[in-house]
Scaffold this motif. Structure first.
Motif, PDB file in Angstrom:
ATOM      1  N   VAL A 172       0.868  -1.185   0.000  1.00  7.30           N
ATOM      2  CA  VAL A 172       0.000   0.000   0.000  1.00  7.30           C
ATOM      3  C   VAL A 172       0.899   1.228   0.000  1.00  7.30           C
ATOM      4  O   VAL A 172       1.798   1.338   0.836  1.00  7.30           O
ATOM      5  N   ILE A 173       0.685   2.140  -0.961  1.00  7.35           N
ATOM      6  CA  ILE A 173       1.415   3.406  -0.941  1.00  7.35           C
ATOM      7  C   ILE A 173       0.459   4.460  -0.390  1.00  7.35           C
ATOM      8  O   ILE A 173      -0.594   4.719  -0.971  1.00  7.35           O
ATOM      9  N   ASN A 174       0.834   5.010   0.738  1.00  4.71           N
ATOM     10  CA  ASN A 174      -0.031   5.915   1.483  1.00  4.71           C
ATOM     11  C   ASN A 174       0.480   7.357   1.372  1.00  4.71           C
ATOM     12  O   ASN A 174       1.652   7.591   1.133  1.00  4.71           O
ATOM     13  N   ARG A 175      -0.424   8.287   1.583  1.00  7.37           N
ATOM     14  CA  ARG A 175      -0.110   9.710   1.631  1.00  7.37           C
ATOM     15  C   ARG A 175       0.458  10.243   0.317  1.00  7.37           C
ATOM     16  O   ARG A 175       1.421  11.026   0.293  1.00  7.37           O
ATOM     17  N   ASP A 207      -4.625  13.026   2.735  1.00  8.33           N
ATOM     18  CA  ASP A 207      -5.931  13.676   2.802  1.00  8.33           C
ATOM     19  C   ASP A 207      -6.186  14.136   4.239  1.00  8.33           C
ATOM     20  O   ASP A 207      -6.170  13.325   5.168  1.00  8.33           O
ATOM     21  N   ASP A 208      -6.418  15.436   4.399  1.00  6.21           N
ATOM     22  CA  ASP A 208      -6.671  15.970   5.744  1.00  6.21           C
ATOM     23  C   ASP A 208      -7.860  15.283   6.409  1.00  6.21           C
ATOM     24  O   ASP A 208      -7.915  15.165   7.637  1.00  6.21           O
ATOM     25  N   GLU A 209      -8.814  14.829   5.587  1.00  7.11           N
ATOM     26  CA  GLU A 209      -9.996  14.162   6.139  1.00  7.11           C
ATOM     27  C   GLU A 209      -9.619  12.925   6.951  1.00  7.11           C
ATOM     28  O   GLU A 209     -10.302  12.561   7.899  1.00  7.11           O
ATOM     29  N   ALA A 228     -10.046   9.057   0.071  1.00  5.53           N
ATOM     30  CA  ALA A 228      -9.276   8.094   0.856  1.00  5.53           C
ATOM     31  C   ALA A 228     -10.159   6.917   1.263  1.00  5.53           C
ATOM     32  O   ALA A 228      -9.727   5.767   1.260  1.00  5.53           O
ATOM     33  N   SER A 229     -11.409   7.222   1.575  1.00  7.93           N
ATOM     34  CA  SER A 229     -12.332   6.164   1.957  1.00  7.93           C
ATOM     35  C   SER A 229     -12.511   5.168   0.813  1.00  7.93           C
ATOM     36  O   SER A 229     -12.470   3.954   1.003  1.00  7.93           O
ATOM     37  N   ILE A 230     -12.694   5.709  -0.395  1.00  9.46           N
ATOM     38  CA  ILE A 230     -12.853   4.823  -1.560  1.00  9.46           C
ATOM     39  C   ILE A 230     -11.604   3.975  -1.739  1.00  9.46           C
ATOM     40  O   ILE A 230     -11.682   2.777  -2.020  1.00  9.46           O
ATOM     41  N   ALA A 231     -10.452   4.613  -1.522  1.00  4.75           N
ATOM     42  CA  ALA A 231      -9.199   3.866  -1.659  1.00  4.75           C
ATOM     43  C   ALA A 231      -9.159   2.683  -0.686  1.00  4.75           C
ATOM     44  O   ALA A 231      -8.819   1.558  -1.067  1.00  4.75           O
ATOM     45  N   GLN A 253      -6.443  11.927  -5.953  1.00  2.17           N
ATOM     46  CA  GLN A 253      -6.524  13.233  -5.319  1.00  2.17           C
ATOM     47  C   GLN A 253      -6.887  14.244  -6.394  1.00  2.17           C
ATOM     48  O   GLN A 253      -6.368  14.200  -7.495  1.00  2.17           O
ATOM     49  N   GLY A 254      -7.775  15.161  -6.100  1.00  2.00           N
ATOM     50  CA  GLY A 254      -8.127  16.187  -7.067  1.00  2.00           C
ATOM     51  C   GLY A 254      -9.155  15.696  -8.067  1.00  2.00           C
ATOM     52  O   GLY A 254      -9.609  14.564  -8.007  1.00  2.00           O
ATOM     53  N   GLY A 255      -9.514  16.565  -8.996  1.00  3.20           N
ATOM     54  CA  GLY A 255     -10.602  16.268  -9.910  1.00  3.20           C
ATOM     55  C   GLY A 255     -10.185  15.463 -11.114  1.00  3.20           C
ATOM     56  O   GLY A 255      -9.058  14.995 -11.209  1.00  3.20           O
TER      57      GLY A 255
END
Ligand SMILES: Nc1ncnc2c1ncn2[C@@H]1O[C@H](COP(=O)(O)OP(=O)(O)O)[C@@H](O)[C@H]1O
Ligand SMILES: [Mg+2]
Lengths: 267, 226
Positions: A172-175, A207-209, A228-231, A253-255
């Motif tokens: 898993v690659i995080n952040r 993600d700050d969330e 992040a939740s979807i991830a 991340q982003g649109g």
């Protein structure tokens, strides 16, 4: 008979505990019976992220030393109907209070009752790591896109590959910060996976969330609207054997706009 | 009583060569050698230092016996000991030689903190990651990317070489010569199909793989063919 998955990384602070909490939650959302096990003795915080701290009565060391039965120590997550439980780490005991043999026995007995036993591993490659890995069937290695984290992940993968009972680890690659990756200021996903050469099971944005949710004791995976939740939910589905394509970096991340630009060949 | 000679002395431009008979007993040999040395003493008195080597044919000498012969020579003022050349090798010596000649192939990734060692040549089908290390008595061939440390010719072989499909090591050592990588490899610097060897200046050189066929022709082990 369920399976035990250890979440590990070598380096501290890359998101093992966050990943454990969210993968566990996402698996429970899929209707699986999950037991989270915090093996970070002395530095427990999986209970805090899960918002279960106040309900702890007994802990892992109490179980191992026979002061209580396993089911007495398990803390139930009330957000789920009998699906998600936590076995907290001891906050006070010495790290060496538990042996790898005892951990294996404990995890084996949890596997009788749960579909998934998710083991949150402490940082480092010492005693705590050996305890966490002792009962595992599978392993997930968490890294961030930083050279030092990848180096430690490599070290851990080398150790995991020597464990006969553990399947080849997944990554898993995080952040991830997509703009930094695109500018070449951060290692990109391809670089990391070719370097470590293990299968990627998920990428999660910075993600700050995630931090907000953790601070409220509500793992982000419970919130259906965050990237992040979807991830994390996708990682859970991949663990269940579904083949879910990786989110493109721009969607992590982003649109989607930048993706369209790329499609039309605009830089 | 005396018939054939057990010790034959021959002078060459490199010094004296003593041919020692390999049929007689070691004791006889020693005695005769001692006699010969005292006999010839006067002759060599004013000469400069002379190297004495032994050819001992099919005789096997233990390390103690070899040392005894060397001491006999050293006792003479103007003689120094060269090598002792025997046709006989012990099983352990042969096994060691074979191991050093052997190519060991390994398919894996040498990860951070891991060390992979071979007595002879090492063929790694995989990568050496940063923090990982490969060590060999002979040459090292990495079929993947070399990003960690490689040490070839670890027992002192200065002719050993290191080659890699992607040559981005953090450090290279050949025998006792060390070189460090540049601090950064630029992204567009591919470093593909390269080799490292000790050049004539005694430093480690990095070059295209193809230069090896000229620099190290002995890498060819194929006999016959075209
Ligand atoms: N995807 C993410 N985005 C933002 N912050 C994160 C993310 N994952 C983890 N964090 C934060 O990083 C910090 C360390 O995470 P944690 O899971 O405790 O790491 P570990 O268990 O590996 O030490 C925490 O403050 C956490 O909220
Ligand atoms: Mg942690």
């Amino acid at each position: 008979m369920g399976e035990a998955i250890v979440i590990t990384s070598g380096k501290g602070g890359v998101g093992k505990t966050t990943t454990s909490a969210n993968i566990g939650t996402a698996l429970a959302l899929q209707g699986k019976r999950v037991c989270l096990v915090d093996t970070d003795i002395g530095l427990r915080n999986l209970d805090v992220i899960m918002g279960l701290e106040n309900r702890i009565i007994y802990d892992l060391v109490d179980v191992v030393e026979g002061r209580c039965k396993i089911h007495q120590a398990l803390v139930k997550d009330k957000r789920f109907e009998d699906l998600l439980y936590l076995l907290p780490a001891a906050q006070t005991s010495d790290k060496t209070a538990v042996t790898p043999e005892q951990m294996k026995e404990l995890v084996d007995s949890l596997k009788q009752d749960y579909d998934y036993v998710i083991i949150d591993c402490p940082a480092g490659i010492e005693h705590g790591y050996r305890n966490a890995v002792a009962g595992a069937d599978k392993a997930i290695v968490v890294t961030t896109p930083e050279v030092s984290a990848v180096r430690d992940a490599d070290r851990i993968i080398g150790l995991l590959e020597k464990e006969e009972n553990v399947e080849p680890p997944k990554l898993v690659i995080n952040r991830i910060r997509s703009h930094m990756m695109k500018n070449g200021d951060m290692l990109d996903v391809d670089e990391i996976t070719t370097h470590l050469s293990i299968d990627l099971i998920g990428i999660v944005a910075d993600d700050d969330e995630v931090i907000k949710a953790s601070n409220h004791g509500e793992p982000i995976a419970l919130n259906p609207n965050s990237k992040a939740s979807i991830a994390y939910r996708n990682i859970a589905r991949r663990i269940l054997g579904e083949s879910v394509p990786l989110q493109p970096l721009d969607e992590v991340q982003g649109g989607v706009f930048s993706k369209l630009k790329k499609f039309f060949g605009v830089k | 009583m005396k018939k054939t000679q057990n010790v034959l002395i021959k002078g060459t431009k490199d010094g004296l060569i003593l041919h020692l008979d390999d049929q007689c007993s070691y004791e006889d040999l020693k005695k005769e050698l001692l006699d010969k040395l005292t006999e010839n003493q006067r002759v060599h008195k004013d000469y400069p230092l002379i190297t004495v080597s032994f050819k001992i044919g099919n005789r096997y000498l233990t390390d103690e016996q070899k040392e005894e012969l060397r001491t006999l020579i050293r006792q003479e003022k103007n003689l120094v000991v060269g090598n002792i050349d025997s046709n006989v090798l012990t099983k352990t010596e042969v096994e060691k030689m074979m191991k050093e000649e052997e190519i060991v192939s390994v398919a894996r990734i040498v990860r951070s903190g891991q060390v992979l060692e071979a007595t002879g040549d090492l063929l790694l089908i995989g990568d050496v990651n940063p923090g990982g290390k490969v060590v060999a008595g002979g040459n090292i061939y990495v079929m993947g990317a070399l990003r960690g440390i490689a040490h070839a010719g670890v027992y002192g072989n200065q002719d050993a070489v290191i080659s890699a499909s992607v040559m981005k090591p953090s450090q290279i050592r050949i025998s006792d010569v060390i070189t460090r990588a540049p601090d950064v490899f630029l992204d567009d610097d591919k470093r593909e199909m390269e080799c490292a060897y000790i050049g004539e200046n005694g430093q480690i050189m990095i070059d295209r793989l193809q230069v090896l066929m000229h620099l190290r022709p002995n890498l060819n082990r194929l006999e016959g063919g075209h």
